[in-house]
Design a protein around this motif. Structure first.
Motif, PDB file in Angstrom:
ATOM      1  N   SER B  57      44.240 -86.764  72.717  1.00 31.67           N
ATOM      2  CA  SER B  57      42.771 -87.482  72.687  1.00 31.67           C
ATOM      3  C   SER B  57      42.368 -87.556  73.826  1.00 31.67           C
ATOM      4  O   SER B  57      40.703 -88.283  74.046  1.00 31.67           O
ATOM      5  CB  SER B  57      42.832 -88.730  71.446  1.00 31.67           C
ATOM      6  OG  SER B  57      44.139 -89.043  71.650  1.00 31.67           O
ATOM      7  N   ARG B 149      40.299 -92.908  65.298  1.00 33.06           N
ATOM      8  CA  ARG B 149      39.763 -93.835  66.032  1.00 33.06           C
ATOM      9  C   ARG B 149      38.696 -93.895  65.470  1.00 33.06           C
ATOM     10  O   ARG B 149      38.053 -93.261  64.745  1.00 33.06           O
ATOM     11  CB  ARG B 149      40.227 -93.141  67.479  1.00 33.06           C
ATOM     12  CG  ARG B 149      41.159 -92.730  67.943  1.00 33.06           C
ATOM     13  CD  ARG B 149      41.023 -91.974  69.291  1.00 33.06           C
ATOM     14  NE  ARG B 149      40.375 -90.368  69.444  1.00 33.06           N
ATOM     15  CZ  ARG B 149      39.523 -89.738  70.292  1.00 33.06           C
ATOM     16  NH1 ARG B 149      40.892 -90.134  71.542  1.00 33.06           N
ATOM     17  NH2 ARG B 149      39.206 -89.169  70.111  1.00 33.06           N
ATOM     18  N   ASP B 265      41.555 -94.810  74.498  1.00 35.12           N
ATOM     19  CA  ASP B 265      42.746 -94.247  74.347  1.00 35.12           C
ATOM     20  C   ASP B 265      43.987 -94.881  75.202  1.00 35.12           C
ATOM     21  O   ASP B 265      45.383 -94.521  75.433  1.00 35.12           O
ATOM     22  CB  ASP B 265      43.020 -92.204  74.119  1.00 35.12           C
ATOM     23  CG  ASP B 265      43.163 -91.981  73.212  1.00 35.12           C
ATOM     24  OD1 ASP B 265      43.300 -92.695  71.892  1.00 35.12           O
ATOM     25  OD2 ASP B 265      41.395 -91.863  73.069  1.00 35.12           O
TER      26      ASP B 265
END
Lengths: 53, 315, 350
Positions: B57, B149, B265
């Motif tokens: 990510s 997400r 993140d």
């Protein structure tokens, strides 16, 4: 900038943008009056004010 | 091994073998479940260490700033847009790059998955759209799309906008009825509610600056919060200083943020810092019809002036 | 050695009673995450929680701490003279601290309480604090405390060690401070000492055996500091580091701080804030020169300090207690265990 300030909770009327030439005295007075009225109506600001010192 | 991983290794290895690049930047396997580690390969053998899954990510564009070598880089849709930003802002040149594009089906929200369990996750296995997660106590099979997400759920550019190779056929882009529902929810609050929303949002912040440092846009040699002469912001845990940092950092990303989600993140405290930047993404789109990083031919709206720029905020 | 039995039905009553004497700190859930905090009047330590994100180091060493104040008002006596602010040194107790975190406090003490210098703020807080530890029955996968001179049932730095046995705790009394806490809380259930110690020993062995993460440290001492410093692996190790302060802030033994002055109106204060060797600013000189201007130098510094400089200076093991927080929280998965391994097995090319 104004939009993001407003987004995080600063009242819209606390921030004003204006374009006034040095020859525009009447406009200057007019804008300043309006700004002070708008800010007065909101009362004292407590946000983004640091108390520690 | 999934087909993406296989193809990434093959492409990276060939690039290095043929001497087209000096190094390739990609993701390597992490040492704990649901972690991946950004890493480099300088030899075809090292390229065998690359992996791809829903935990890749972070935004690798972060590692390109001011690099001099010829670089191969793995890029999702959002990362490719950050690369465009980097090229426009002269942080790297297009000729230095060989972009291995990854049509992306989204990255997972690790904290949301962790929240499903009482104990710690010992295994994470992705099989297409299904993810199997194991802990000491139980095993769950979850639908990947349900655990994406926040930024992946509202993503409109899953396919890389700029690339030299693609590891797979482009994926279908999402059609969203309202991509800015989250921003509108905050906009609907009154001033005090908004203030409290962000106060609560930032209450856990430890000022580690992981959000800033994970952000590919934050490449200033000295960040305004670190500046000592003049000092713009206090450095302690005063909420006003914390708020000032987040607010001003976000504003520096106006018209540049690709909503890649690297900031969230990286945050160790799970703070949804995108609540700031999302507003800017929305405003850029609504005021200037602008989405960051889609084209190399146009400068971002806040670094240009056009007579027809909207100016109704000036009274 | 004394062991007290605490029935869990009596737990909240005892905690409430201890509030009369102590300010309590403990693990609580805040926004779905486990953190160490001062407990409010109605809050109880969540003993069943997994490890807290942040260590309890802030109980003794707050992230921002006012250390001096002065008045700039010239009409006031002693204006412009820095004075210590009033500090609270009433007794406090940290409930549910993990054994590795208690060991970490002892390592930090080596720095803040030396024969030459005594850090008043830290030491006063330390002396006021009772450490009520909770043994870890099920160590997490990233817990490597047994490799770092601690362990799930380690007692170093604790005044009391609580062992969770479902319906009751066994409290092993380790110091007079611990005994005073038990008295204050009214915990006085007797337990068969020999049998209890045997039970605890058995659980200790099981918990230690459950730790799967073992990191060799045996050769660090004999390695040459300069060889390690000049080793070629730092470049690759540091590549992915984004230079945030996460590892240093979640670390229970990172003790560095920065000093800042802040003035408002006629009053001025001097604060200390946690600082991080990951930040380029950390070593920036007034001249503009920066001895650790490059990321690789900073990453090397962090691991060399933890695993080599500290060991060489104090000869008390490494400055890592194996809690695994940095392993879990590093955004780019830089793993101190792998680095320790690399350092421990490094042989310079002749």
């Amino acid at each position: 900038m104004g939009n993001l300030l407003e987004h995080m909770g600063i009242e819209k009327d606390r921030l004003h943008f204006s374009w006034i030439s040095s020859a525009e005295a009447t406009k200057f007075v007019d804008v300043v009056t309006k700004v002070s009225e708008a800010v007065n109506a909101l009362g004292p600001n407590h946000k983004l004010v640091k108390n520690a010192g | 091994m999934n087909t993406y991983t296989k193809k990434i290794r093959e492409l990276a290895s060939n690039l290095l073998k043929e001497g087209k690049v000096d190094l390739v930047i990609g993701f390597k396997e992490g040492t704990v479940p649901m972690a991946t580690a950004p890493g480099i390969a300088r030899t075809p053998e090292e390229a065998d260490g690359f992996v791809w899954d829903a935990n890749c990510s972070l935004n690798l564009t972060n590692y390109l700033t001011n690099k001099k070598e010829k670089i191969g880089i793995i890029a999702k849709g959002c990362d490719s847009r950050s690369i465009v930003n980097h090229i426009i802002e002269n942080k790297i040149s297009r000729d230095q790059l060989h972009i291995i594009g990854v049509p992306c089906t989204g990255m997972v929200d690790k904290n949301k998955i962790r929240g499903l369990f009482e104990d710690e996750i010992t295994e994470f296995k992705e099989e297409g759209d299904v993810i199997r997660v194991k802990t000491g106590a139980k095993e769950l099979t979850i639908d990947k799309q349900e655990y994406l997400r926040g930024n992946c759920r509202t993503c409109m550019h899953r396919n890389p906008v700029i690339h030299d190779d693609l590891v797979a056929e482009p994926v279908v882009e999402q059609k969203l009825a309202d991509p800015f529902k989250d921003v509108k929810a905050i906009e609907a609050m009154d001033a005090d509610e908004k203030w409290n929303h962000f106060e609560n949002l930032l209450s856990g912040c430890i000022r580690c600056y992981a959000c800033r440092n994970a952000c590919p846009l934050c490449y200033c040699p000295t960040c305004f919060v670190d500046e000592a002469n003049p000092q713009w912001v206090g450095k302690g845990q005063d909420p006003t200083d914390i708020r000032t940092f987040h607010f001003l950092r976000a504003y520096h990303c106006a018209g540049r943020c690709t909503d890649c989600g690297a900031c969230e993140d990286a945050c160790p405290m799970d703070i949804k810092v995108r609540d700031f930047t999302r507003k800017l993404v929305k405003d850029s789109f609504e005021i200037y019809g602008w989405e960051a990083g889609l084209t190399l031919d146009q400068r971002p709206p806040l670094d240009t002036f056009k007579p027809e720029d909207p100016d109704d905020f000036i009274k | 050695m004394k062991v007290i039995k605490i029935d869990k039905n009596d737990w909240t009553r005892g905690i409430d009673k201890s509030r009369e004497t102590y300010q309590l700190f403990g693990p609580v859930t805040d926004k779905n995450q486990s953190v160490f905090k001062q407990l409010g009047k109605d809050a109880y330590p969540e003993m069943g929680r997994t490890d807290t994100i942040m260590s309890p180091k802030s109980v003794l060493f707050p992230q921002t701490e006012k250390i001096l104040t002065a008045s700039l008002d010239e009409s006031v006596e002693n204006h412009h003279i820095m004075q210590m602010p009033e500090t609270d040194t009433t007794p406090r107790a940290v409930i549910g601290i993990r054994p590795y975190d208690a060991k970490a406090v002892q390592l930090v003490k080596l720095n803040f309480d030396t024969p030459e210098y005594r850090d008043t703020y830290w030491c006063d807080a330390y002396e006021a604090t009772t450490f009520v530890g909770l043994a870890v029955n099920q160590p997490s996968a990233s817990d490597f405390s047994t490799s770092m001179g601690s362990g799930p049932f380690a007692e170093e730095g604790l005044d009391l060690l609580l062992v969770d046995l479902d319906d009751h705790y066994l409290a092993k009394v380790l110091t007079p401070k611990g005994e005073t806490f038990l008295d204050g809380a009214g915990f006085n259930g007797t337990a068969d000492t020999d049998a209890s110690l045997k039970t605890i020993q058995g659980m200790k062995e099981a918990a230690e055996a459950a730790i799967t993460s073992l990191v060799p440290t045996d050769k660090l001492k004999e390695k040459s500091l300069l060889d390690l410093h000049g080793a070629p692996f730092w470049e690759d190790t540091a590549f992915s580091c984004i230079n945030c302060g996460t590892c240093t802030f979640v670390c229970p033994t990172c003790w560095c701080f920065d000093i800042q002055d802040e003035t408002k109106g006629k009053s001025t204060s001097r604060f200390r804030n946690w600082d991080s060797c990951m930040s380029p600013l950390f070593t920036m000189h007034g001249s503009g020169h920066n001895p650790r201007g490059e990321k690789t130098q900073r990453v090397r510094q962090r691991f060399m300090h933890k695993l080599k400089y500290f060991l060489d200076k104090y000869d008390q093991g490494s400055m890592c207690v194996g809690c695994g927080r940095c392993v879990e929280k590093c955004p780019v998965n830089i793993d101190i265990r792998s680095i320790c391994n690399t350092m421990n097995s490094y042989e310079p090319q002749k």
